[in-house]
Design a protein around this motif. Structure first.
Motif, PDB file in Angstrom:
ATOM      1  N   ASP A  27       0.811  -1.219   0.000  1.00 39.97           N
ATOM      2  CA  ASP A  27       0.000   0.000   0.000  1.00 39.97           C
ATOM      3  C   ASP A  27       0.844   1.269   0.000  1.00 39.97           C
ATOM      4  OD1 ASP A  27       1.049   0.003   2.523  1.00 39.97           O
ATOM      5  OD2 ASP A  27      -0.865  -0.021   3.582  1.00 39.97           O
ATOM      6  N   HIS A  28       2.171   1.099  -0.166  1.00 39.52           N
ATOM      7  CA  HIS A  28       3.034   2.281  -0.245  1.00 39.52           C
ATOM      8  C   HIS A  28       4.366   1.909  -0.888  1.00 39.52           C
ATOM      9  CE1 HIS A  28       4.836   0.348   3.276  1.00 39.52           C
ATOM     10  NE2 HIS A  28       5.914   1.094   3.033  1.00 39.52           N
ATOM     11  N   SER A  39      -1.052   2.246  -4.704  1.00 35.15           N
ATOM     12  CA  SER A  39      -1.869   1.035  -4.854  1.00 35.15           C
ATOM     13  C   SER A  39      -1.017  -0.232  -4.796  1.00 35.15           C
ATOM     14  CB  SER A  39      -2.610   1.097  -6.188  1.00 35.15           C
ATOM     15  OG  SER A  39      -1.676   1.272  -7.240  1.00 35.15           O
TER      16      SER A  39
END
Ligand code: MG
Length: 169
Positions: A27-28, A39
């Motif tokens: 997510d990072h 994403s």
């Protein structure tokens, strides 16, 4: 650019570096030590910070000290998940151990996403902090490849770096 001290000139020596990492689950991404929500994450043995990996190679290149893989072999489990600050700080310390000084560094991130602009100032500040440089000696730029190639297909991101080091002959 050429400085003189006691009759000796310091030689400007340039180094270049490049790196790329593939997107994967997550997510990072971490770029220049800055956590950027995305994403996808980046797959890598360490924290996959392509920006600082390219910059580490640029500094090592300027003093002809090999590359990041020689100093921190991916086969060595102690570097698994390592923070890339360690790699960059090591390269900067090698430069200084040789009595040399970093004049400036310049970095280009190549990707379609995430957008780098909102994080540019933080990336510049963190890089300057690790290198012990004033932020105006740290260039952070970004570009896309107009949707061409592996970067355009968003399979990953890449970074290119240059470093200028002033060395004694
Ligand atoms: Mg890398």
């Amino acid at each position: 650019m050429v400085e003189r001290l006691m009759g000796q000139q310091r030689l400007p020596c340039v180094g270049s570096g490049a790196d790329a990492h593939r997107f994967g689950p997550g997510d990072h991404v971490t770029l220049c030590g800055v956590r950027i929500p995305h994403s996808h994450g980046l797959i890598g043995h360490s924290d996959a910070d392509a920006g600082w990996h390219a910059l580490t190679d640029a500094l090592l290149g300027a003093i002809a000290a090999g590359d990041i893989g020689q100093h921190f072999p991916p086969s060595d489990p102690q570097w698994r998940g390592a923070a890339s600050e360690r790699f960059l700080a090591h390269a900067a310390s090698l430069v200084r151990q040789r009595g040399a000084e970093i004049a400036n560094v310049d970095l280009t991130i190549l990707c379609e996403s995430p957008k780098i602009g909102p994080h540019r100032a933080a990336m510049q500040a963190r890089t300057a902090e690790v290198l012990g440089l004033s932020p105006d000696r740290v260039g952070i730029k970004a570009t896309t490849t107009e949707r061409m190639g592996f970067l355009g297909r968003q399979e990953g991101l890449a970074a290119l770096a240059s470093a200028l080091v002033l060395r004694w002959p």
